[in-house]
Design a protein around this motif. Sequence first.
Motif, PDB file in Angstrom:
ATOM      1  N   ASN A  36     -45.933  24.686  -4.980  1.00 52.61           N
ATOM      2  CA  ASN A  36     -46.343  25.730  -5.913  1.00 52.61           C
ATOM      3  C   ASN A  36     -45.636  25.648  -7.257  1.00 52.61           C
ATOM      4  O   ASN A  36     -46.064  26.276  -8.232  1.00 52.61           O
ATOM      5  CB  ASN A  36     -46.175  27.117  -5.295  1.00 52.61           C
ATOM      6  CG  ASN A  36     -44.821  27.300  -4.667  1.00 52.61           C
ATOM      7  OD1 ASN A  36     -44.214  26.370  -4.168  1.00 52.61           O
ATOM      8  ND2 ASN A  36     -44.352  28.519  -4.663  1.00 52.61           N
ATOM      9  N   ALA A  37     -44.574  24.870  -7.336  1.00 57.21           N
ATOM     10  CA  ALA A  37     -43.907  24.703  -8.627  1.00 57.21           C
ATOM     11  C   ALA A  37     -43.024  23.475  -8.585  1.00 57.21           C
ATOM     12  O   ALA A  37     -42.526  23.081  -7.530  1.00 57.21           O
ATOM     13  CB  ALA A  37     -43.078  25.925  -8.979  1.00 57.21           C
ATOM     14  N   TYR A  61     -29.940  14.764 -14.428  1.00 58.90           N
ATOM     15  CA  TYR A  61     -31.146  15.579 -14.367  1.00 58.90           C
ATOM     16  C   TYR A  61     -31.826  15.373 -13.017  1.00 58.90           C
ATOM     17  O   TYR A  61     -32.052  14.233 -12.591  1.00 58.90           O
ATOM     18  CB  TYR A  61     -32.091  15.199 -15.511  1.00 58.90           C
ATOM     19  CG  TYR A  61     -31.654  15.764 -16.839  1.00 58.90           C
ATOM     20  CD1 TYR A  61     -30.506  15.285 -17.466  1.00 58.90           C
ATOM     21  CD2 TYR A  61     -32.358  16.791 -17.461  1.00 58.90           C
ATOM     22  CE1 TYR A  61     -30.073  15.807 -18.677  1.00 58.90           C
ATOM     23  CE2 TYR A  61     -31.945  17.315 -18.675  1.00 58.90           C
ATOM     24  CZ  TYR A  61     -30.797  16.831 -19.268  1.00 58.90           C
ATOM     25  OH  TYR A  61     -30.376  17.354 -20.477  1.00 58.90           O
ATOM     26  N   TYR A  62     -32.145  16.481 -12.377  1.00 58.13           N
ATOM     27  CA  TYR A  62     -32.749  16.466 -11.052  1.00 58.13           C
ATOM     28  C   TYR A  62     -34.140  17.094 -11.097  1.00 58.13           C
ATOM     29  O   TYR A  62     -34.347  18.122 -11.745  1.00 58.13           O
ATOM     30  CB  TYR A  62     -31.903  17.260 -10.063  1.00 58.13           C
ATOM     31  CG  TYR A  62     -30.525  16.711  -9.821  1.00 58.13           C
ATOM     32  CD1 TYR A  62     -29.451  17.123 -10.592  1.00 58.13           C
ATOM     33  CD2 TYR A  62     -30.298  15.782  -8.809  1.00 58.13           C
ATOM     34  CE1 TYR A  62     -28.165  16.630 -10.373  1.00 58.13           C
ATOM     35  CE2 TYR A  62     -29.025  15.281  -8.576  1.00 58.13           C
ATOM     36  CZ  TYR A  62     -27.974  15.711  -9.360  1.00 58.13           C
ATOM     37  OH  TYR A  62     -26.705  15.212  -9.128  1.00 58.13           O
ATOM     38  N   CYS A  63     -35.048  16.494 -10.367  1.00 59.51           N
ATOM     39  CA  CYS A  63     -36.377  17.056 -10.177  1.00 59.51           C
ATOM     40  C   CYS A  63     -36.360  17.883  -8.897  1.00 59.51           C
ATOM     41  O   CYS A  63     -35.717  17.510  -7.907  1.00 59.51           O
ATOM     42  CB  CYS A  63     -37.382  15.918 -10.064  1.00 59.51           C
ATOM     43  SG  CYS A  63     -39.097  16.446  -9.802  1.00 59.51           S
ATOM     44  N   LYS A  64     -37.058  18.994  -8.930  1.00 60.33           N
ATOM     45  CA  LYS A  64     -37.135  19.870  -7.764  1.00 60.33           C
ATOM     46  C   LYS A  64     -38.581  20.278  -7.536  1.00 60.33           C
ATOM     47  O   LYS A  64     -39.315  20.551  -8.490  1.00 60.33           O
ATOM     48  CB  LYS A  64     -36.297  21.123  -7.992  1.00 60.33           C
ATOM     49  CG  LYS A  64     -36.311  22.119  -6.849  1.00 60.33           C
ATOM     50  CD  LYS A  64     -35.630  23.414  -7.265  1.00 60.33           C
ATOM     51  CE  LYS A  64     -35.756  24.475  -6.184  1.00 60.33           C
ATOM     52  NZ  LYS A  64     -35.386  25.818  -6.676  1.00 60.33           N
ATOM     53  N   ALA A  65     -38.969  20.308  -6.264  1.00 62.24           N
ATOM     54  CA  ALA A  65     -40.306  20.780  -5.894  1.00 62.24           C
ATOM     55  C   ALA A  65     -40.166  21.949  -4.936  1.00 62.24           C
ATOM     56  O   ALA A  65     -39.399  21.870  -3.965  1.00 62.24           O
ATOM     57  CB  ALA A  65     -41.115  19.665  -5.250  1.00 62.24           C
ATOM     58  N   ASP A  66     -40.872  23.018  -5.210  1.00 58.10           N
ATOM     59  CA  ASP A  66     -40.881  24.187  -4.333  1.00 58.10           C
ATOM     60  C   ASP A  66     -42.176  24.168  -3.535  1.00 58.10           C
ATOM     61  O   ASP A  66     -43.261  24.278  -4.101  1.00 58.10           O
ATOM     62  CB  ASP A  66     -40.799  25.474  -5.156  1.00 58.10           C
ATOM     63  CG  ASP A  66     -39.483  25.599  -5.889  1.00 58.10           C
ATOM     64  OD1 ASP A  66     -39.483  26.030  -7.047  1.00 58.10           O
ATOM     65  OD2 ASP A  66     -38.445  25.255  -5.294  1.00 58.10           O
ATOM     66  N   TRP A 104     -35.401  18.039  -3.479  1.00 58.80           N
ATOM     67  CA  TRP A 104     -34.712  17.535  -4.671  1.00 58.80           C
ATOM     68  C   TRP A 104     -34.819  16.016  -4.740  1.00 58.80           C
ATOM     69  O   TRP A 104     -34.796  15.330  -3.719  1.00 58.80           O
ATOM     70  CB  TRP A 104     -33.236  17.915  -4.635  1.00 58.80           C
ATOM     71  CG  TRP A 104     -32.972  19.376  -4.771  1.00 58.80           C
ATOM     72  CD1 TRP A 104     -32.882  20.295  -3.765  1.00 58.80           C
ATOM     73  CD2 TRP A 104     -32.754  20.086  -5.987  1.00 58.80           C
ATOM     74  NE1 TRP A 104     -32.632  21.532  -4.286  1.00 58.80           N
ATOM     75  CE2 TRP A 104     -32.536  21.444  -5.641  1.00 58.80           C
ATOM     76  CE3 TRP A 104     -32.725  19.724  -7.337  1.00 58.80           C
ATOM     77  CZ2 TRP A 104     -32.288  22.435  -6.603  1.00 58.80           C
ATOM     78  CZ3 TRP A 104     -32.476  20.702  -8.281  1.00 58.80           C
ATOM     79  CH2 TRP A 104     -32.271  22.037  -7.913  1.00 58.80           C
ATOM     80  N   GLY A 105     -34.888  15.526  -5.966  1.00 61.46           N
ATOM     81  CA  GLY A 105     -34.788  14.100  -6.176  1.00 61.46           C
ATOM     82  C   GLY A 105     -33.332  13.668  -6.218  1.00 61.46           C
ATOM     83  O   GLY A 105     -32.424  14.486  -6.090  1.00 61.46           O
ATOM     84  N   GLN A 106     -33.127  12.372  -6.430  1.00 60.41           N
ATOM     85  CA  GLN A 106     -31.772  11.830  -6.381  1.00 60.41           C
ATOM     86  C   GLN A 106     -31.025  12.001  -7.696  1.00 60.41           C
ATOM     87  O   GLN A 106     -29.806  11.841  -7.747  1.00 60.41           O
ATOM     88  CB  GLN A 106     -31.814  10.337  -6.004  1.00 60.41           C
ATOM     89  CG  GLN A 106     -32.152   9.385  -7.156  1.00 60.41           C
ATOM     90  CD  GLN A 106     -33.613   9.392  -7.557  1.00 60.41           C
ATOM     91  OE1 GLN A 106     -34.450  10.079  -6.939  1.00 60.41           O
ATOM     92  NE2 GLN A 106     -33.949   8.634  -8.581  1.00 60.41           N
ATOM     93  N   GLY A 107     -31.740  12.328  -8.751  1.00 60.08           N
ATOM     94  CA  GLY A 107     -31.113  12.539 -10.048  1.00 60.08           C
ATOM     95  C   GLY A 107     -31.154  11.307 -10.932  1.00 60.08           C
ATOM     96  O   GLY A 107     -31.159  10.174 -10.444  1.00 60.08           O
ATOM     97  N   THR A 108     -31.182  11.547 -12.222  1.00 59.80           N
ATOM     98  CA  THR A 108     -31.140  10.466 -13.197  1.00 59.80           C
ATOM     99  C   THR A 108     -30.211  10.872 -14.335  1.00 59.80           C
ATOM    100  O   THR A 108     -30.247  12.006 -14.805  1.00 59.80           O
ATOM    101  CB  THR A 108     -32.558  10.126 -13.719  1.00 59.80           C
ATOM    102  OG1 THR A 108     -32.494   8.992 -14.592  1.00 59.80           O
ATOM    103  CG2 THR A 108     -33.199  11.293 -14.467  1.00 59.80           C
TER     104      THR A 108
END
Length: 115
Positions: A32-33, A93-98, A105-109
Amino acid sequence: QVQLVESGGGLVQAGGSLRLSCAASGSIFSINAMGWYRQAPGKQRELVARITSGGSTNYADSVKGRFTISRDNAKNTVYLQMNSLKPEDTAVYYCKADRTVVAYWGQGTQVTVSS
């Protein structure tokens, strides 16, 4: 399960631009986000930008007018266009999906902005 893979980080001079990408795979239905968060050394992780499935966006005050979040539903990818970068934007910077009540969470960049 949802897998998130970020890319696009790097080293840039102040005033420069970078575009981060976050590709989602797996059980991506009912996401949803999605959003971007960042964490600088010694600081808490903070929201940078978020976009809902309906396209609504919100941004941290510190990045408004400089960063833009967008999504390509066909590619299951979310982007963060970062312009006019400042040294204080330096962080992982991390990507997150709800997805329903679960967060992925992603692993970060790493993004490093030199002065």
